[in-house]
Design a protein around this motif. Structure first.
Motif, mmCIF file in Angstrom:
data_model
loop_
_atom_site.group_PDB
_atom_site.id
_atom_site.type_symbol
_atom_site.label_atom_id
_atom_site.label_comp_id
_atom_site.label_asym_id
_atom_site.label_seq_id
_atom_site.Cartn_x
_atom_site.Cartn_y
_atom_site.Cartn_z
ATOM 1 N N SER A 222 5.420 5.572 0.492
ATOM 2 C CA SER A 222 6.009 5.970 2.155
ATOM 3 C C SER A 222 7.222 6.943 2.124
ATOM 4 O O SER A 222 7.769 6.287 1.100
ATOM 5 N N ASN A 223 8.301 7.407 3.056
ATOM 6 C CA ASN A 223 9.074 7.307 2.725
ATOM 7 C C ASN A 223 9.998 6.579 3.270
ATOM 8 O O ASN A 223 10.636 5.718 4.589
ATOM 9 N N GLY A 224 10.009 5.664 2.411
ATOM 10 C CA GLY A 224 11.166 4.515 2.063
ATOM 11 C C GLY A 224 10.010 2.986 2.791
ATOM 12 O O GLY A 224 9.037 3.626 2.965
ATOM 13 N N GLY A 225 10.735 1.592 2.517
ATOM 14 C CA GLY A 225 9.872 0.724 2.795
ATOM 15 C C GLY A 225 9.928 0.779 3.473
ATOM 16 O O GLY A 225 8.840 0.295 5.215
ATOM 17 N N LYS A 226 10.611 1.380 4.641
ATOM 18 C CA LYS A 226 10.864 1.522 6.234
ATOM 19 C C LYS A 226 9.802 2.609 7.014
ATOM 20 O O LYS A 226 8.834 1.510 8.099
ATOM 21 N N GLN A 227 8.742 3.208 6.598
ATOM 22 C CA GLN A 227 8.081 3.544 7.276
ATOM 23 C C GLN A 227 6.950 2.463 6.776
ATOM 24 O O GLN A 227 5.477 3.156 7.541
ATOM 25 N N ALA A 228 6.398 2.185 5.555
ATOM 26 C CA ALA A 228 5.720 1.448 4.556
ATOM 27 C C ALA A 228 5.493 0.030 6.117
ATOM 28 O O ALA A 228 4.564 0.356 6.474
ATOM 29 N N ILE A 229 6.509 -0.013 5.844
ATOM 30 C CA ILE A 229 6.561 -1.455 7.700
ATOM 31 C C ILE A 229 5.836 -1.236 8.651
ATOM 32 O O ILE A 229 4.919 -1.707 9.116
ATOM 33 N N PHE A 230 6.027 0.272 8.849
ATOM 34 C CA PHE A 230 5.836 0.507 10.718
ATOM 35 C C PHE A 230 3.997 1.263 10.192
ATOM 36 O O PHE A 230 3.463 0.679 10.880
ATOM 37 N N TRP B 231 16.238 9.220 -1.503
ATOM 38 C CA TRP B 231 15.780 9.549 -1.503
ATOM 39 C C TRP B 231 14.227 9.441 -0.547
ATOM 40 O O TRP B 231 13.337 10.315 -0.729
ATOM 41 N N ARG B 232 14.443 8.259 -0.269
ATOM 42 C CA ARG B 232 13.158 8.043 0.732
ATOM 43 C C ARG B 232 12.101 7.311 -0.043
ATOM 44 O O ARG B 232 11.020 8.523 0.214
ATOM 45 N N ILE B 233 11.652 6.714 -0.995
ATOM 46 C CA ILE B 233 10.355 6.501 -1.240
ATOM 47 C C ILE B 233 10.268 4.825 -1.168
ATOM 48 O O ILE B 233 11.406 3.684 -1.903
HETATM 49 N N1 PLP Z 1 13.335 -3.679 4.890
HETATM 50 C C1 PLP Z 1 15.066 -4.711 4.839
HETATM 51 C C2 PLP Z 1 15.161 -5.848 4.400
HETATM 52 C C3 PLP Z 1 16.139 -3.538 4.628
HETATM 53 O O1 PLP Z 1 17.249 -4.331 4.784
HETATM 54 C C4 PLP Z 1 16.223 -1.971 4.200
HETATM 55 C C5 PLP Z 1 16.846 -1.383 4.423
HETATM 56 O O2 PLP Z 1 18.043 -1.059 4.885
HETATM 57 C C6 PLP Z 1 14.646 -1.350 4.339
HETATM 58 C C7 PLP Z 1 13.794 -2.764 4.690
HETATM 59 C C8 PLP Z 1 14.805 -0.021 4.346
HETATM 60 O O3 PLP Z 1 14.524 0.199 2.788
HETATM 61 P P1 PLP Z 1 14.415 2.125 2.667
HETATM 62 O O4 PLP Z 1 15.723 2.359 2.809
HETATM 63 O O5 PLP Z 1 13.615 2.179 1.366
HETATM 64 O O6 PLP Z 1 13.384 2.693 3.693
#
Ligand code: PLP
Length: 379
Positions: free
Chosen positions: A96-104, A241-243
């Protein structure tokens, strides 16, 4: 036009006021020491950059499989299987586009309107807005500074209702730097089993653990009812890079792939190709440097007789400022105005009365910033 109720329910950011003042001061030419960074200050390792250039030259610039290129998903599955001793396959992985999109994606896969999601405070700023965007409710479980912000599993259990679907766990933790012990993780997993809940285990700071080994909830649960979220952002200094990725039970991975397929399709093709190289790059030097900075910051804060939690992971220190100012936003505003040091108010993370200092910056700036904090509190 009326803005959606879900979007309107997201509260305004608690950092706006401080960020605006920091920018205003900088514009005026003031020497602001910014200790708010949420990203490593190292360049992305050059073999990863070179792989991206190679991908461009090869014309690797078209749509890919929306869940990620098969080679990368296989590599991630192999890495997770080996590291956490939990067999998993590429079809459990969505890039995904960063951990953020993976969580969503994980939340959106299982949450319906009015469901409840348990969030352990202090918490990362985006969990609750994601829950609210899905029309669900965030239920916060408090933790205490005196107990190193480790959650009490009984408190988690008490907050469960028939509407509860998910518990979000974040270790190593942003903003506290806490690393959960095996017993706590095991008890959280037992609760999830008892009430048939999903755990989203956000482990994006996984490589940055300084005094102990990182224990993954994914290995405790053997992957049962657990979505592992990780990213290359903090581990390989690849925030732009968003991954990131998730590894999930197959039906959740399928749902996550469906959501992502319709929202963004694949993530940037070049980034995916470069991330393959990341598995060959040793980033221990970053961790060693962060550990040194952690030690430096802690010894300086101790000299100032400040109350803080010595972080075991990530790159943040949470400082208790209640003896100076009950309102942490006001503390940050006054510190910025007076001594030109920018910190993040703890209320952004539901840590009222605390402020977050990031040590993802040079030793010189850390020394300068903490010296100024010393002057400020001695006023
Ligand atoms: N989870 C936590 C606890 C974070 O602090 C962050 C970013 O600061 C993220 C997820 C998201 O990371 P990403 O930049 O890979 O989307």
């Amino acid at each position: 036009m009326q803005i959606s109720m879900n979007v309107s329910s997201i509260p305004a950011s608690k950092t706006l006021e401080v960020n605006a003042l920091a920018q205003e001061l900088k514009k005026k030419g003031v020497d602001v020491v910014n200790l708010t960074a949420g990203e490593p200050d190292f360049p992305t390792p050059s073999p990863i950059v070179d792989a991206a250039i190679e991908a461009l030259k090869m014309g690797f610039t078209k749509y890919t499989d929306s869940s990620g290129i098969p080679e990368l998903r296989e590599m991630i599955a192999k890495h997770v299987s080996k590291k956490f001793k939990v067999p998993c396959t590429a079809n459990q992985v969505v890039v995904s586009n960063g951990g953020k999109q993976a969580i969503f994606n994980a939340l959106a896969s299982v949450i319906s309107q009015n469901d409840e999601v348990i969030i352990i405070d202090p918490c990362w700023v985006s969990y609750e807005p994601m829950v609210l965007l899905l029309g669900a409710k965030a239920v916060h479980v408090k933790t205490q500074f005196e107990k190193e912000f480790i959650p009490n599993p009984e408190e988690i259990e008490k907050s469960i209702s028939p509407a509860t679907k998910v518990i979000i766990v974040n270790s190593p933790n942003n903003p506290t730097g806490t690393v959960y012990d095996e017993k706590t993780l095991y008890e959280i997993y037992e609760i999830a089993k008892k009430y048939d809940l999903l755990i989203i285990s956000d482990e994006v700071y996984e490589p940055l653990v300084y005094d102990t080994d990182h224990i993954s909830l994914f290995s405790i649960s053997k992957g049962d009812r657990t979505v592992l979220v990780n990213a290359f952002s903090k581990s390989h200094s690849m925030t732009g890079w968003r991954i990131g990725y998730l590894v999930a039970p197959i039906e959740i991975a399928r749902a996550a792939a469906k959501i992502q397929g319709h929202l963004t399709s694949n993530i940037n093709s070049i980034t995916q190709y470069a991330a393959l190289k990341a598995f060959e790059v040793d980033t221990t030097y970053m961790k060693d440097r962060f550990r040194k900075r952690r030690d430096l910051v802690c010894s300086m804060l101790s000299e100032l007789k400040l109350n803080y939690l010595r972080p075991k992971g990530a790159f943040y220190v949470l400082i208790d400022v209640r003896e100076f100012e009950q309102d942490d936003v006001q503390f940050c505003m006054k510190l910025l105005n007076d001594q030109h040091v920018a910190l993040v108010p703890g209320s952004a993370f539901n840590a009222q009365g605390f402020v977050r200092l990031s040590f993802a910056t040079s030793e010189d700036l850390l020394k300068k910033g903490i010296d100024r904090i010393g002057k400020f509190i001695r006023r």
